[in-house]
Design an enzyme around this catalytic site. Sequence first.
Site, PDB file in Angstrom:
ATOM      1  N   VAL B 130       0.847  -1.203   0.000  1.00  0.00           N
ATOM      2  CA  VAL B 130       0.000   0.000   0.000  1.00  0.00           C
ATOM      3  C   VAL B 130       0.877   1.245   0.000  1.00  0.00           C
ATOM      4  O   VAL B 130       1.706   1.420   0.891  1.00  0.00           O
ATOM      5  CB  VAL B 130      -0.937   0.047   1.227  1.00  0.00           C
ATOM      6  CG1 VAL B 130      -1.823   1.287   1.166  1.00  0.00           C
ATOM      7  CG2 VAL B 130      -1.780  -1.209   1.328  1.00  0.00           C
ATOM      8  N   LYS B 203      -6.101  -2.329  -1.631  1.00  0.00           N
ATOM      9  CA  LYS B 203      -5.371  -1.543  -0.623  1.00  0.00           C
ATOM     10  C   LYS B 203      -6.299  -1.131   0.514  1.00  0.00           C
ATOM     11  O   LYS B 203      -5.908  -1.128   1.689  1.00  0.00           O
ATOM     12  CB  LYS B 203      -4.735  -0.319  -1.272  1.00  0.00           C
ATOM     13  CG  LYS B 203      -3.609  -0.676  -2.236  1.00  0.00           C
ATOM     14  CD  LYS B 203      -3.257   0.510  -3.129  1.00  0.00           C
ATOM     15  CE  LYS B 203      -2.094   0.166  -4.060  1.00  0.00           C
ATOM     16  NZ  LYS B 203      -1.911   1.222  -5.093  1.00  0.00           N
TER      17      LYS B 203
END
Lengths: 434, 434
Positions: B130, B203
């Site tokens: 992420v 994410k």
Amino acid sequence: MKIALLGCGNVGTEVVRLLDAQRSDLEARVGEPLELAGIAVRRPGKDRSDLPVDPSLFTADAIGLATRADVDIVVELVGGIEPARTWITSALELGKSVVTGNKALLAEDGASLYEAAAAANVDLYYEASVAAAIPLLRPLRESLHGDTVTRVMGIVNGTTNFILSRMTQTGAGFAEALEEAGDLGYAEADPTADIEGYDAAAKAAILAGLAFHTRVTASDVYREGITEVTAADVASAKRMDCVIKLLCIATRDADSVSVRVHPAMIPNDHPLAGVNGAYNAVFIEAEAAGQLMFYGAGAGGAPTASAVLGDLVAVARSRRGGARAVPQSSYAQLAVRPMGEVITSYHVNLDVDDEPGVLAEVASVFAAHRVSMRTVRQSGRGDDAVLVAVTHPATDAQLSATVAELAKLPTVRRVDSVMRVEGELGRWAETGAA
Amino acid sequence: MKIALLGCGNVGTEVVRLLDAQRSDLEARVGEPLELAGIAVRRPGKDRSDLPVDPSLFTADAIGLATRADVDIVVELVGGIEPARTWITSALELGKSVVTGNKALLAEDGASLYEAAAAANVDLYYEASVAAAIPLLRPLRESLHGDTVTRVMGIVNGTTNFILSRMTQTGAGFAEALEEAGDLGYAEADPTADIEGYDAAAKAAILAGLAFHTRVTASDVYREGITEVTAADVASAKRMDCVIKLLCIATRDADSVSVRVHPAMIPNDHPLAGVNGAYNAVFIEAEAAGQLMFYGAGAGGAPTASAVLGDLVAVARSRRGGARAVPQSSYAQLAVRPMGEVITSYHVNLDVDDEPGVLAEVASVFAAHRVSMRTVRQSGRGDDAVLVAVTHPATDAQLSATVAELAKLPTVRRVDSVMRVEGELGRWAETGAA
């Protein structure tokens, strides 16, 4: 896991509240309950019935509590050098882990505390010492561990940022803005540590030490406060599309670091220019990661307590696992560059005689010191004639020698102000706007 | 400490470079050298002489390398579900620690991987999955461990942010901006995962799981991409002093979470509005810490490699110390709230008949669904008559029922566009400007 809390002021109170409110979450995260073994305060008899805690836990005997056999972790929130140092050192030597927010102590004598923790194979964590809840120390200590941090620049003192924000917003002078900050609770009765930059310098030392894996103490930090910043300086900054901020700037090259705290002009389109009031924000630049920014409340009981609790969970977990959390490392042993060698730019305001040739004379002084001028502006007539020069980057020594010689010119009546100019990043703005 | 690298593309190449360039620093930080045991690639014979690595390390046998007896840590940078899952699971089961940037796999089947890591008492770290080098997962996992995170909101996909930034800056339509992104290398040949929001949803699932200590998979995430965003929507946003961003928003209340990814209008004075191009930024709001913001490059070989190396050092240190690093925890077991129950606001563009009473009719539909209107604006004449309504917050179900009924009104010729409105924080702006 038994916790001794030393100090129960603004932050300590919130720590007690969070330990109670988050009891079951904390137990799930640590693997066992976190229990308060005692709370050391100056006046144990004081009414604290609003706190969710057994009144018998309060004691005036801080050292007794910190060294008690059943205590696993000591949380020190009293601040100052002594007796905090003695309490922390005694606890570490007895194999207790320590969580503290004591920036002054860490910046003055962190090395001996880190050594005491290493010798006893226990943890010493201190996220709360810089920028409250903004996770800065853990990212520096862990996330960027595989990278080389080259620069840290930020606003790390809320009191001075509040004062400078007010001066910018209202045109007030320093004294007036300081008074307002005091009235609103943003400045302490004795604001010296904040307005003279000592608080920011301590934080800068802690950040630089972690970022560059080296030892930096508060005395290594070049420091100027904001007491000399005038309403005229703020107005000058505005004319340059800039604001004045108290910045902490730490940089490293191959074999040295420089760490400094001083007011500086930064362009309005720089992200730090928009950080107002009691907020903090820090840029970290690393070789592979590029530029990162962290923003949040830089002070306050609850945000600081959040940082303390984060450390407490980390330390409790590592204690339970029988290992140490990631410690401070200072293997790099980099030298500290003197301020004179640091590259910076100056904004110089001069009161000058209103006659032809002044600009040429001033320019030749800059040239003699091999300082390149970026802009120069002459305005006003007669007694109001002023000359404003902004330089390209040069060493601080070159620049201060230039200013010293300018002051001696017969045509220069007075050096009105000298202010560093920082953050012509552009890089942020340019890449960010790609 | 022997490292097996699976994949040597953009990020893998930078990992190899950093391992070489930072060799002595990494050794000092870990306590022993990090050595590459092998690099699995599709074509081991390809010329990679520009990489500072022994060519004999390249192999096509990924599973053989990942399970080799002398390997301590496996770094998986290939991506996708299979064969990555088999490689990672096999390595974990053999007691090797794993570092990965594989967001798709973690979002689909993270739980089984976390369990495999826990069963083998080894680490599974994935900061690179992420927002590249922006330290997000470690702050969530550790720094905020003593706090309760209530909200995560951010821009976590650089491709869509680049496209929307271009649409805002140039007035281009979606197709044109997508083509430009492809030409400049910001969009892949098959951009589906980015533009349809799958990448951001993965994410979002990872962030929400860590933030709220619960299990969230990609299929729990409400997802809308940006393919339906038109130049007219961008122009509407501008008229509202807003920009359109693809946001990931995760919130929790006492016993449930909601996680969603969709385009939304946010006010120009919101800090996320200024995050342009391929940059990422995430706000995290916690009960004690307040609001924190993290900003930086969200993609790219070097920034992602920085995150991988940070994890590698953490995992290597914990392995050396014989303990586990802080693992994923999902003790909270919170339910996922359906999108219909999520509170949000709508911006609705209607083509309407140019006759008296239309506004009253439209307003009565909103009222019938108990949706309060914030502003309504009627403009244009004849065939160009439009009505723009912005609502106060209501449940998504109320709002979509309202829109469905509006579409059936005889005086409404067409529902031109519906866009959610987010980030009326104000709180940031107000407190930040204190």
